[in-house]
Design a protein around this motif. Structure first.
Motif, PDB file in Angstrom:
ATOM      1  N   LYS A 113       0.833  -1.208   0.000  1.00 55.75           N
ATOM      2  CA  LYS A 113       0.000   0.000   0.000  1.00 55.75           C
ATOM      3  C   LYS A 113       0.866   1.256   0.000  1.00 55.75           C
ATOM      4  CE  LYS A 113      -3.523   2.358   2.817  1.00 55.75           C
ATOM      5  NZ  LYS A 113      -2.669   3.506   3.216  1.00 55.75           N
ATOM      6  N   LEU A 114       1.916   1.268   0.831  1.00 55.02           N
ATOM      7  CA  LEU A 114       2.788   2.435   0.927  1.00 55.02           C
ATOM      8  C   LEU A 114       3.540   2.678  -0.383  1.00 55.02           C
ATOM      9  CD1 LEU A 114       4.170   1.839   4.527  1.00 55.02           C
ATOM     10  CD2 LEU A 114       2.705   3.743   3.804  1.00 55.02           C
ATOM     11  N   ILE A 115       3.965   1.611  -1.047  1.00 53.85           N
ATOM     12  CA  ILE A 115       4.648   1.761  -2.333  1.00 53.85           C
ATOM     13  C   ILE A 115       3.658   2.184  -3.415  1.00 53.85           C
ATOM     14  CG2 ILE A 115       5.942   0.544  -4.136  1.00 53.85           C
ATOM     15  CD1 ILE A 115       7.200  -1.150  -1.910  1.00 53.85           C
ATOM     16  N   ARG A 116       2.441   1.680  -3.321  1.00 51.83           N
ATOM     17  CA  ARG A 116       1.401   2.088  -4.269  1.00 51.83           C
ATOM     18  C   ARG A 116       1.130   3.589  -4.148  1.00 51.83           C
ATOM     19  NH1 ARG A 116      -1.946  -1.570  -2.976  1.00 51.83           N
ATOM     20  NH2 ARG A 116      -3.360  -0.362  -1.642  1.00 51.83           N
ATOM     21  N   GLU A 117       1.204   4.114  -2.934  1.00 47.24           N
ATOM     22  CA  GLU A 117       0.994   5.546  -2.716  1.00 47.24           C
ATOM     23  C   GLU A 117       2.118   6.397  -3.295  1.00 47.24           C
ATOM     24  OE1 GLU A 117       0.468   5.873   1.483  1.00 47.24           O
ATOM     25  OE2 GLU A 117      -1.591   5.098   1.446  1.00 47.24           O
ATOM     26  N   LEU A 118       3.268   5.776  -3.559  1.00 44.58           N
ATOM     27  CA  LEU A 118       4.367   6.493  -4.219  1.00 44.58           C
ATOM     28  C   LEU A 118       4.142   6.600  -5.727  1.00 44.58           C
ATOM     29  CD1 LEU A 118       7.439   4.870  -2.412  1.00 44.58           C
ATOM     30  CD2 LEU A 118       6.425   7.117  -1.952  1.00 44.58           C
ATOM     31  N   GLY A 119       3.127   5.884  -6.215  1.00 43.48           N
ATOM     32  CA  GLY A 119       2.779   5.972  -7.632  1.00 43.48           C
ATOM     33  C   GLY A 119       2.914   4.672  -8.397  1.00 43.48           C
ATOM     34  N   SER A 120       3.259   3.577  -7.720  1.00 50.55           N
ATOM     35  CA  SER A 120       3.452   2.311  -8.424  1.00 50.55           C
ATOM     36  C   SER A 120       2.124   1.601  -8.659  1.00 50.55           C
ATOM     37  CB  SER A 120       4.376   1.402  -7.615  1.00 50.55           C
ATOM     38  OG  SER A 120       4.404   0.101  -8.184  1.00 50.55           O
ATOM     39  N   GLY A 146       4.020  12.068  -2.752  1.00 51.51           N
ATOM     40  CA  GLY A 146       3.207  13.203  -3.161  1.00 51.51           C
ATOM     41  C   GLY A 146       3.271  13.476  -4.650  1.00 51.51           C
ATOM     42  N   ALA A 147       3.826  12.558  -5.425  1.00 52.04           N
ATOM     43  CA  ALA A 147       3.994  12.777  -6.865  1.00 52.04           C
ATOM     44  C   ALA A 147       2.710  12.472  -7.621  1.00 52.04           C
ATOM     45  CB  ALA A 147       5.115  11.891  -7.393  1.00 52.04           C
ATOM     46  N   TYR A 174      12.758  18.222  -7.245  1.00 54.33           N
ATOM     47  CA  TYR A 174      11.743  18.205  -6.186  1.00 54.33           C
ATOM     48  C   TYR A 174      10.390  18.038  -6.827  1.00 54.33           C
ATOM     49  CZ  TYR A 174       9.206  19.511  -1.948  1.00 54.33           C
ATOM     50  OH  TYR A 174       8.373  19.503  -0.844  1.00 54.33           O
ATOM     51  N   LEU A 175       9.597  17.142  -6.293  1.00 52.41           N
ATOM     52  CA  LEU A 175       8.248  16.910  -6.838  1.00 52.41           C
ATOM     53  C   LEU A 175       7.245  17.785  -6.110  1.00 52.41           C
ATOM     54  CD1 LEU A 175       8.233  13.029  -7.192  1.00 52.41           C
ATOM     55  CD2 LEU A 175       8.496  14.724  -8.992  1.00 52.41           C
ATOM     56  N   GLU A 176       6.545  18.612  -6.866  1.00 55.78           N
ATOM     57  CA  GLU A 176       5.526  19.484  -6.265  1.00 55.78           C
ATOM     58  C   GLU A 176       4.317  18.649  -5.849  1.00 55.78           C
ATOM     59  OE1 GLU A 176       5.992  22.522  -5.614  1.00 55.78           O
ATOM     60  OE2 GLU A 176       7.829  22.919  -6.739  1.00 55.78           O
TER      61      GLU A 176
END
Length: 220
Positions: A156-163, A182-183, A218-220
């Protein structure tokens, strides 16, 4: 009448000394004259230019040449492991932050946020994923088996990074991922190759994945 007899031996000795002296003078002149290109001297005095063998040879960088990126972005190179023999590597701006040279990679999932790294147990991985600050770039490369110890919280945590591939990541799959906390999901990059014995390149492991590109600092 006085007769002087001179033996052959003294004459040979004198001539020998004379020729040795001439040879040494010519040798010293040849070394001196070879420094002056405008007056190289006679051909028989010149010393040939023999290239000197260097004792140390520059080794090619394991990260290759950094990809040219727009101003404000940084280049990255990420590779998964190859079977269970060659470990993964993560390079930023042509410098290896994780890999065999740094001796900081291990079996499973390797994560770099600047130069972070996960351990073998799932609890440190979960805590590490929770500690990543918003705006951070996250690079992940797998080695050997990334999925056996993964639990639902870690996925779940990795999915939240965008995977999107993390949900189907399985035993001995190969996977590289570049995203961030937050990307925007559209700005993430990943490649996933399933472990399939009929298609694998390395018997029980799929082929190695390599990816090179540019990312904002840096990702906004």
């Amino acid at each position: 009448m006085l007769t002087v007899r001179i033996g052959l031996l003294p004459i040979i000795a004198v001539l020998g000394v004379f020729f040795i002296a001439v040879f040494l003078i010519m040798r010293s002149q040849s070394h001196t004259l070879s420094w002056y290109h405008e007056f190289p001297g006679p051909e028989w005095l010149q010393v040939p230019n023999v290239p000197q063998e260097t004792t140390s040879r520059q080794r090619p960088s394991p990260c290759g040449i950094p990809k040219p990126c727009p101003e404000g972005d940084f280049s990255f190179l990420i590779t998964s492991g190859a079977a269970n023999v060659v470990g993964p590597k993560i390079c930023i701006e042509g410098k290896m932050v994780m890999g065999y040279v740094e001796n900081n990679v291990g079996y499973g999932i390797n994560i770099a946020v600047v130069n972070g790294k996960t351990g073998e147990d799932i609890e440190p991985l979960v805590e590490f994923l929770k500690s990543i600050e918003n705006g951070s770039i996250v690079l992940i490369a797998t080695y050997d088996d990334p999925a056996t110890k993964l639990n639902e919280e870690a996925r779940k945590l990795i999915r939240e990074l965008g995977s999107s591939a993390i949900q189907s990541l399985g035993f001995r799959d190969n996977w590289v991922f570049v995203g961030g906390k937050g990307a925007d999901v559209a700005s993430t990059l990943e490649k996933h190759i399933k472990n399939n014995r009929d298609k694998n390149k390395y018997d029980s492991w799929p082929e190695m994945i390599e990816w090179q590109g540019c990312l904002p600092r840096y990702l906004e």
